[in-house]
Write an enzyme that holds these catalytic residues in place. Sequence first.
Site, PDB file in Angstrom:
ATOM      1  N   HIS A  28      -2.915   7.361 -15.470  1.00  0.00           N
ATOM      2  CA  HIS A  28      -3.605   6.876 -14.437  1.00  0.00           C
ATOM      3  C   HIS A  28      -4.164   8.216 -13.666  1.00  0.00           C
ATOM      4  O   HIS A  28      -3.545   9.237 -13.849  1.00  0.00           O
ATOM      5  CB  HIS A  28      -3.014   5.807 -13.660  1.00  0.00           C
ATOM      6  CG  HIS A  28      -1.874   6.596 -12.846  1.00  0.00           C
ATOM      7  ND1 HIS A  28      -1.984   7.131 -11.549  1.00  0.00           N
ATOM      8  CD2 HIS A  28      -0.308   6.802 -12.959  1.00  0.00           C
ATOM      9  CE1 HIS A  28      -0.976   7.489 -11.048  1.00  0.00           C
ATOM     10  NE2 HIS A  28       0.105   7.451 -11.729  1.00  0.00           N
ATOM     11  N   CYS A  29      -5.142   7.794 -12.706  1.00  0.00           N
ATOM     12  CA  CYS A  29      -5.745   9.005 -11.910  1.00  0.00           C
ATOM     13  C   CYS A  29      -5.602   8.673 -10.570  1.00  0.00           C
ATOM     14  O   CYS A  29      -4.713   7.555 -10.264  1.00  0.00           O
ATOM     15  CB  CYS A  29      -7.137   9.553 -12.173  1.00  0.00           C
ATOM     16  SG  CYS A  29      -8.424   8.031 -12.301  1.00  0.00           S
ATOM     17  N   MET A  30      -6.532   8.878  -9.464  1.00  0.00           N
ATOM     18  CA  MET A  30      -6.281   8.460  -7.978  1.00  0.00           C
ATOM     19  C   MET A  30      -6.412   7.156  -8.012  1.00  0.00           C
ATOM     20  O   MET A  30      -5.864   6.455  -7.081  1.00  0.00           O
ATOM     21  CB  MET A  30      -7.095   9.440  -7.445  1.00  0.00           C
ATOM     22  CG  MET A  30      -6.808  10.714  -7.221  1.00  0.00           C
ATOM     23  SD  MET A  30      -5.447  10.818  -6.056  1.00  0.00           S
ATOM     24  CE  MET A  30      -6.060  10.305  -4.438  1.00  0.00           C
TER      25      MET A  30
END
Length: 504
Positions: A28-30
């Site tokens: 996952h990212c932000m």
Amino acid sequence: MAENKNRDVAASILPLVGGAANVTSVVHCMTRLRLGLADRSLVQDEALKALPDVMGVVEDETYQIVLGPGKVARVTPEFEALVEEGKAAAPEPHVVTADELAAQGAELRAAQKAKNATPFKLFLRRIANIFVPLIPALIGCGIIAGINGLLINLEWLPGITPALAAIASGFMALIAVFVGYNTAKEFGGTPILGGAVAAIIVYAGVANISAFGQKLSPGQGGVLGALGAAVLAVYIEKWCRTWVPEAIDVLVTPTLTVLISGLVTIFGLMYVAGEISTGIGTAANWLLDNTGAFAGLVLGGLFLPLVMLGLHQALIPIHTTLIEQQGYTVLLPILAMAGAGQVGCAIAVFKRLKHNKSIRTTIKSALPAGFLGVGEPLIYGVSLPLGRPFITACVGGAAGGAFIGFFSMIGDKVGSTAIGPSGWALFPLLDGNKGLGTTIAVYGGGLLVGYVVGFLATYFFGFSKQMLVELNADSQETTPGGSPAARAEQTPAGPAQPKEPAKI
């Protein structure tokens, strides 16, 4: 209770992406849950988009589900746990074989690579993978630095401010090490060797060394030097693995990797990267000092298209370099105006489409996130599908960027001490060359201009007459289909009834 809710979200997503057996990777990212999938055809896109916690989906090299900041970090571990449980519980896949999966997905993967996996985009994605994991620390330390600056200006808690300064500055002092570690990991080397070579850059003892007739200074070359040093270390390590006997590999390979890449870093990369970093800072300042309004217009107006193309990732090392050099990046507040234009656009769409409950519901749920700088729900759920409003949103972003660029041109620079947040969430991270009040006022004024221009441009130019007629269909009776077309199919044929024109 919260954990159960996050697990419920993960459980609702998993079957819609083909189940645990179809998931090959989870990161996952932000804001996004990024999934590697064995067979893209098993994903139920529309059902995913209909989930209350899903803000949108994006198809790239990975399948990306937009959940929003905070939530994605909590849902991802639950999703990973469910995938592991599903794979452990399932015997052997009985729906399709590995050969069938490969055959079904081969054509799709080939088309995907041709479209999105160009060498340049792959390179930018690798750069992003190096810097994105650093963003939480940048945000946390940036907010602490802002709080500390406020306390110092108010002359409050003088016994605490030195400690806060140390907490806020510690990460930035060693950021080159983290960049080196992530770079080696991303390029297939031993991460700790990349960190070890990058640590040379911030070691105080380099002040006793001369290169190109000049004394080196600790930190010279910054994150760019660390990036180059770690990449070099990876290639040297791989080269050593090809000829060093296994019996002495554990001794020889790390030693040669650190020694050779370290010498090249000290007597070459630190100086070269230092000159490049200085050039980036000088160019950014010159651009805003001399062409501020025009530069802001271009940057603010083109940022959304850059995001759509994935080219915005090239800006991440530039932001980080500016933060290293000046304490803040002057580019991020200008680029954040793209989100302001998006918000103004969404409000105009809400006002124009008074009878389209589906779009209005999407806007009402996505606007709070939009004000906080999370633009994906409004981009993928509203402006981009409508077409023209996406362009008028860019106009709003250009106007807000020009506003901030103009003030930079007359000497009031606005910057951010970290990357990642945008919109209202950027206020705690603001810094500049004037007082905090002036900095906040200029940034707030830019947001207001972006909102207003984005609204006006969309309200008056975002829709053709035909679009208004088609999209403003009466949706008093909602159906599972939700769209005007779906409702039209379910309406019995009969004499056409005249519709009252939309009230504007």
